[in-house]
Design an enzyme around this catalytic site. Structure first.
Site, PDB file in Angstrom:
ATOM      1  N   ASP A   8       0.872  -1.181   0.000  1.00  0.00           N
ATOM      2  CA  ASP A   8       0.000   0.000   0.000  1.00  0.00           C
ATOM      3  C   ASP A   8       0.911   1.235   0.000  1.00  0.00           C
ATOM      4  O   ASP A   8       2.125   1.120  -0.207  1.00  0.00           O
ATOM      5  CB  ASP A   8      -0.987  -0.036   1.185  1.00  0.00           C
ATOM      6  CG  ASP A   8      -0.331   0.255   2.525  1.00  0.00           C
ATOM      7  OD1 ASP A   8       0.926   0.323   2.594  1.00  0.00           O
ATOM      8  OD2 ASP A   8      -1.062   0.421   3.521  1.00  0.00           O
ATOM      9  N   CYS A  65       3.379  -2.906   3.959  1.00  0.00           N
ATOM     10  CA  CYS A  65       2.498  -1.780   4.295  1.00  0.00           C
ATOM     11  C   CYS A  65       3.227  -0.995   5.384  1.00  0.00           C
ATOM     12  O   CYS A  65       4.436  -1.176   5.561  1.00  0.00           O
ATOM     13  CB  CYS A  65       1.099  -2.234   4.701  1.00  0.00           C
ATOM     14  SG  CYS A  65       0.990  -3.213   6.209  1.00  0.00           S
ATOM     15  N   THR A  67       3.202  -1.098   8.653  1.00  0.00           N
ATOM     16  CA  THR A  67       3.754  -1.994   9.680  1.00  0.00           C
ATOM     17  C   THR A  67       4.041  -3.395   9.159  1.00  0.00           C
ATOM     18  O   THR A  67       4.707  -4.167   9.848  1.00  0.00           O
ATOM     19  CB  THR A  67       2.741  -2.159  10.825  1.00  0.00           C
ATOM     20  OG1 THR A  67       1.521  -2.690  10.255  1.00  0.00           O
ATOM     21  CG2 THR A  67       2.442  -0.841  11.518  1.00  0.00           C
ATOM     22  N   HIS A  98      11.172 -23.157   9.131  1.00  0.00           N
ATOM     23  CA  HIS A  98      10.115 -23.853   9.860  1.00  0.00           C
ATOM     24  C   HIS A  98       8.737 -23.735   9.213  1.00  0.00           C
ATOM     25  O   HIS A  98       7.970 -24.696   9.226  1.00  0.00           O
ATOM     26  CB  HIS A  98      10.031 -23.329  11.301  1.00  0.00           C
ATOM     27  CG  HIS A  98      11.211 -23.713  12.139  1.00  0.00           C
ATOM     28  ND1 HIS A  98      11.254 -23.516  13.502  1.00  0.00           N
ATOM     29  CD2 HIS A  98      12.403 -24.271  11.805  1.00  0.00           C
ATOM     30  CE1 HIS A  98      12.424 -23.946  13.978  1.00  0.00           C
ATOM     31  NE2 HIS A  98      13.139 -24.400  12.964  1.00  0.00           N
ATOM     32  N   HIS A 133       8.619 -30.253  10.381  1.00  0.00           N
ATOM     33  CA  HIS A 133       7.966 -29.004   9.976  1.00  0.00           C
ATOM     34  C   HIS A 133       7.022 -29.217   8.800  1.00  0.00           C
ATOM     35  O   HIS A 133       6.070 -28.452   8.615  1.00  0.00           O
ATOM     36  CB  HIS A 133       9.020 -27.952   9.631  1.00  0.00           C
ATOM     37  CG  HIS A 133       9.934 -27.658  10.769  1.00  0.00           C
ATOM     38  ND1 HIS A 133       9.500 -27.101  11.947  1.00  0.00           N
ATOM     39  CD2 HIS A 133      11.267 -27.890  10.930  1.00  0.00           C
ATOM     40  CE1 HIS A 133      10.517 -26.979  12.782  1.00  0.00           C
ATOM     41  NE2 HIS A 133      11.600 -27.458  12.187  1.00  0.00           N
TER      42      HIS A 133
HETATM   43  C1  RB5 Z   1      -1.923   2.833   6.412  1.00  0.00           C
HETATM   44  O1  RB5 Z   1      -1.995   4.068   7.029  1.00  0.00           O
HETATM   45  C2  RB5 Z   1      -1.548   1.765   7.419  1.00  0.00           C
HETATM   46  O2  RB5 Z   1      -2.629   1.507   8.243  1.00  0.00           O
HETATM   47  C3  RB5 Z   1      -1.102   0.508   6.708  1.00  0.00           C
HETATM   48  O3  RB5 Z   1      -0.016   0.811   5.886  1.00  0.00           O
HETATM   49  C4  RB5 Z   1      -0.651  -0.647   7.567  1.00  0.00           C
HETATM   50  O4  RB5 Z   1       0.302  -0.254   8.516  1.00  0.00           O
HETATM   51  C5  RB5 Z   1      -1.727  -1.474   8.138  1.00  0.00           C
HETATM   52  O5  RB5 Z   1      -1.498  -2.492   8.800  1.00  0.00           O
END
Ligand code: RB5
Length: 143
Positions: A8, A65, A67, A98, A133
């Site tokens: 994203d 993304c 995180t 694993h 595994h």
């Molecule tokens: C976008 O702002 C953010 O929520 C997305 O990139 C991600 O971190 C979601 O898990």
């Protein structure tokens, strides 16, 4: 070896750096977007990468993304996907040894690019251990 990439907006910059890194290593890359930092919805991109790998169009996938959490959740909704979110080289090594993770997830806002490339390389260069595994991976694939 074809590697599918998707992100994203929060993972866009890191995806672009990973794309260049993979090209430098000689991998074929399928870029499923997104293509800018304009806000988009990570579930659509995690699903797209999951389907690309589960269908066999790509051998492996990498999703980013902000995180790495949301897009990894989305990818893991696709049957046949084993997506591991990694924040260290040790996690990357173990998720191949694993879990035989076929998609790697990274956070563009939480993992520095230099470390992210080390994580990518560790995951790509590590082999699945099989043995005990394999049974557990089969259980995942049969859920
Ligand atoms: C976008 O702002 C953010 O929520 C997305 O990139 C991600 O971190 C979601 O898990």
């Amino acid at each position: 070896m074809i590697i599918a990439l998707a992100s994203d907006h929060g993972g866009f910059a890191l995806k672009e750096q990973i794309k260049a890194h993979l090209a430098g290593r000689g991998f074929d890359v399928t870029d499923l977007g997104t293509n800018s930092e304009e806000s988009v919805d990570y579930p659509a991109f995690g699903k797209a990468c999951g389907e690309e790998v589960a269908s066999g169009k790509a051998d492996l996938g990498i999703v980013c993304c902000g995180t790495g959490i949301g897009i990894s959740i989305a990818a893991n909704k696709v049957k046949g996907v084993r997506c591991g979110l990694c924040t260290s080289v040790e996690m990357a090594t173990l998720t191949k040894q694993h879990n035989n993770a076929n998609i790697l997830a990274l956070g563009g806002r939480t993992t520095a690019p230099e470390l992210a490339m080390e994580i990518v390389d560790a995951w790509l260069d590590t082999e699945f251990e099989g043995g005990r595994h394999q049974r557990r991976v089969d259980m995942l694939d049969n859920m």
